[in-house]
Design a protein around this motif. Structure first.
Motif: not given
Length: 276
Positions: A88-93, A122-137
């Motif tokens: 899902m995240f790769e498709a978004f990228h 949910n804090v851990e989910l946010l960490r995972d989400t941010r990591e998956r978005m790499r350097d995207v603001p």
């Protein structure tokens, strides 16, 4: 720098009248320098759509895609067209890459639902989400008040700074746990996002009404309310280089007028340059 726009470019007849759909974005971009694209929320957009949007806008125009609902936990049993979170995240990228290549991706908005409360999970989910978005603001918007309760407010903002989340400051109805207060704080030196949802308290939670989306965002800001926001934006600008503001009170065509009025208020003091 303060930039002002609207959510979406396709439903603002008050701005461009009745014109062909293909002419809407080019016309919109002559009035506003940024646009939030909420179509990504409902489906990750085909690359060809993003390529087209990039080609229809001026060099310094900025897009703010809203993260797909599967990425923010909105589906709640509805079909997700991706088998894994990674897919899902790769498709978004892949989808947003043409905007990045053109220098037209301002940020991605992650708006989490009202049931997404302040828990360790949910804090851990946010960490995972941010990591998956790499350097995207990435901008983060909550709809659950628990994140800003007195015992969590400063910890929430500190977490966003540590994890490189852009704070989304919101103006919305004060309607209990499923709404958040105005927290005019920046967590990024570079970017802060502001979303203007209106203040229709009665319509905010009427999800049983077939027209609940229209009721939720049915509101017109007064001049005095916009003057208050002008002052907040100028204060925010002292701690964040770029402030992006979008009006989401679209139900009755009020977003365009309110955005134009706020632009005029900022221009009166020489704080905003006219859009070319």
């Amino acid at each position: 720098m303060i930039e002002i726009g609207l959510t979406g470019f396709g439903d603002h007849e008050e701005l461009y009248g009745k014109i062909k759909p293909a002419e809407r974005l080019p016309t919109y971009s002559r009035h506003f320098p940024i646009c939030e694209i909420d179509s990504f929320f409902y489906a990750i957009q085909p690359v060809k759509n993003v390529v087209k949007w990039v080609s229809q806008t001026p060099e310094h125009f900025g897009f703010i895609p809203k993260a797909y609902q599967g990425m923010t936990g909105h589906l709640r049993g509805k079909k997700n067209y991706f088998d894994t979170r990674e897919e899902m995240f790769e498709a978004f990228h892949t989808s947003i890459q043409p905007a990045r290549d053109a220098g037209k991706l301002t940020m991605v908005l992650f708006q989490f639902p009202s049931w997404f409360d302040c828990t360790r999970e949910n804090v851990e989910l946010l960490r995972d989400t941010r990591e998956r978005m790499r350097d995207v603001p990435c901008a983060l918007e909550f709809r659950n008040r628990s994140w800003y309760m007195p015992e969590f407010r400063e910890r929430t903002l500190a977490f966003m700074r540590e994890e490189n989340w852009i704070h989304t400051v919101v103006d919305e109805p004060q309607a209990g746990l499923g709404s958040i207060p105005i927290v005019a704080e920046a967590t990024s030196d570079e970017l802060t996002y502001v979303r203007m949802h209106g203040r229709n308290v009665e319509g905010w939670h009427k999800s049983s009404d077939p027209d609940w989306r229209k009721l939720r965002y049915l509101y017109r800001y007064s001049t005095s309310e916009l003057q208050e926001w002008r002052d907040r934006l100028l204060a925010l600008e002292e701690s964040s280089r770029r402030i992006c503001v979008v009006f989401n009170n679209n139900s009755a065509g009020d977003a365009t007028d309110n955005a134009k009025e706020l632009i005029a208020l900022l221009q009166e003091g020489g704080k905003l340059q006219p859009t070319s």
